[in-house]
Design a protein around this motif. Sequence first.
Motif, PDB file in Angstrom:
ATOM      1  N   ALA A 114      19.035 117.940 -28.983  1.00 15.29           N
ATOM      2  CA  ALA A 114      20.370 117.384 -28.759  1.00 15.29           C
ATOM      3  C   ALA A 114      20.654 117.134 -27.285  1.00 15.29           C
ATOM      4  O   ALA A 114      21.373 116.193 -26.938  1.00 15.29           O
ATOM      5  CB  ALA A 114      21.426 118.327 -29.354  1.00 15.29           C
ATOM      6  N   ARG A 115      20.110 117.949 -26.410  1.00 13.49           N
ATOM      7  CA  ARG A 115      20.345 117.797 -24.964  1.00 13.49           C
ATOM      8  C   ARG A 115      19.406 116.794 -24.295  1.00 13.49           C
ATOM      9  O   ARG A 115      19.550 116.508 -23.119  1.00 13.49           O
ATOM     10  CB  ARG A 115      20.208 119.146 -24.270  1.00 13.49           C
ATOM     11  N   GLU A 120      18.464 126.531 -34.714  1.00 11.65           N
ATOM     12  CA  GLU A 120      19.512 125.958 -33.861  1.00 11.65           C
ATOM     13  C   GLU A 120      19.077 125.823 -32.396  1.00 11.65           C
ATOM     14  O   GLU A 120      19.424 124.864 -31.729  1.00 11.65           O
ATOM     15  CB  GLU A 120      20.808 126.778 -33.961  1.00 11.65           C
ATOM     16  N   ARG A 121      18.337 126.801 -31.885  1.00 14.06           N
ATOM     17  CA  ARG A 121      17.880 126.704 -30.487  1.00 14.06           C
ATOM     18  C   ARG A 121      16.969 125.495 -30.280  1.00 14.06           C
ATOM     19  O   ARG A 121      17.029 124.822 -29.260  1.00 14.06           O
ATOM     20  CB  ARG A 121      17.170 127.979 -30.051  1.00 14.06           C
ATOM     21  N   THR A 122      16.134 125.227 -31.256  1.00 14.39           N
ATOM     22  CA  THR A 122      15.258 124.063 -31.171  1.00 14.39           C
ATOM     23  C   THR A 122      16.083 122.787 -31.259  1.00 14.39           C
ATOM     24  O   THR A 122      15.859 121.836 -30.499  1.00 14.39           O
ATOM     25  CB  THR A 122      14.200 124.101 -32.290  1.00 14.39           C
ATOM     26  N   GLU A 170      19.060 122.393 -30.312  1.00 14.36           N
ATOM     27  CA  GLU A 170      19.793 122.240 -29.056  1.00 14.36           C
ATOM     28  C   GLU A 170      18.939 121.529 -28.002  1.00 14.36           C
ATOM     29  O   GLU A 170      19.432 120.694 -27.255  1.00 14.36           O
ATOM     30  CB  GLU A 170      20.224 123.612 -28.530  1.00 14.36           C
ATOM     31  N   ARG A 186      17.743 119.032 -39.091  1.00 14.11           N
ATOM     32  CA  ARG A 186      18.753 119.924 -39.693  1.00 14.11           C
ATOM     33  C   ARG A 186      18.520 120.063 -41.188  1.00 14.11           C
ATOM     34  O   ARG A 186      18.606 121.155 -41.744  1.00 14.11           O
ATOM     35  CB  ARG A 186      20.163 119.400 -39.417  1.00 14.11           C
ATOM     36  N   LEU A 198      17.660 114.496 -35.265  1.00 12.88           N
ATOM     37  CA  LEU A 198      18.452 115.723 -35.416  1.00 12.88           C
ATOM     38  C   LEU A 198      18.905 115.903 -36.865  1.00 12.88           C
ATOM     39  O   LEU A 198      18.849 117.016 -37.403  1.00 12.88           O
ATOM     40  CB  LEU A 198      19.667 115.701 -34.485  1.00 12.88           C
TER      41      LEU A 198
END
Length: 182
Positions: free
Chosen positions: A54-55, A47-49, A51, A41, A37
Motif C-alpha cells: 500500500a505504501r 496486514e504488515r505485508t 502495508e 487481501r 492489494l
Amino acid sequence: MSVTTGPTYIWGAMFPESAGTDSLRDLRGGELRAALLGRFREQGWAERTLEVVARADPHSVAGFRFNAASTRAEELAPWPAGRITALGDAVHATPPTAGMGAGAAIRDAADLLTHVSAAAAGTVTLIDAVDRFEAGMRRRGSEVLTLAMKTVRLILATDTTIGAAATVVGTPILAAVARLRH
C-alpha cells in the motif's frame, strides 16, 4: 540513478496466465497497486505485508510478462556454430524469481573467453572453440533453468487454497528452523 535513504522493499507477485489475471495486464501505477492489494487481501495476506504494498510509490508499480527458455539443453543455442554466438539470457533466459541470470551470463562470458583464447593460441579452430563453448553453455543453461523453474513451480503452487494454507503454516516453521541454524 536511484538512491534511498531509508529501508527499501522490493516486492513482487507472480500469477499463472488465466482469465483472472488478464485484467491486470492493462493496469499501471496506482490502479495496479489497488488491484493487487484487493487480490492479496482476498488471499489472506498479512496486514504488515499489505502495508508495504500500500505504501509503494504508484510510479514504481508495474506488471510484466516473462517467459523462460526451455530447460532442455538440446533446445538451447539450436544453430550451427560459427563466428558469431550468443550468451546469457539471449540463449537461456531465466525467470526473474531465480536470481541466476546475471551469474549465468558471467559464467558464459568467462567460458567463451577461455575457448576463444584457445583458438587464438592455435590449439583449436575458432569454429571448434565456439562449438565447444556452445555445448557447455547449453548444458549449464539447462541446469540453471531447471533450478529456476523449481522456484517458479513452488510460487505457482501457493496460488491455490491448499498452497496458500501450507504457506501460512509452513513459513513460520521454516523461519524458526533457519534461525536455529544460525
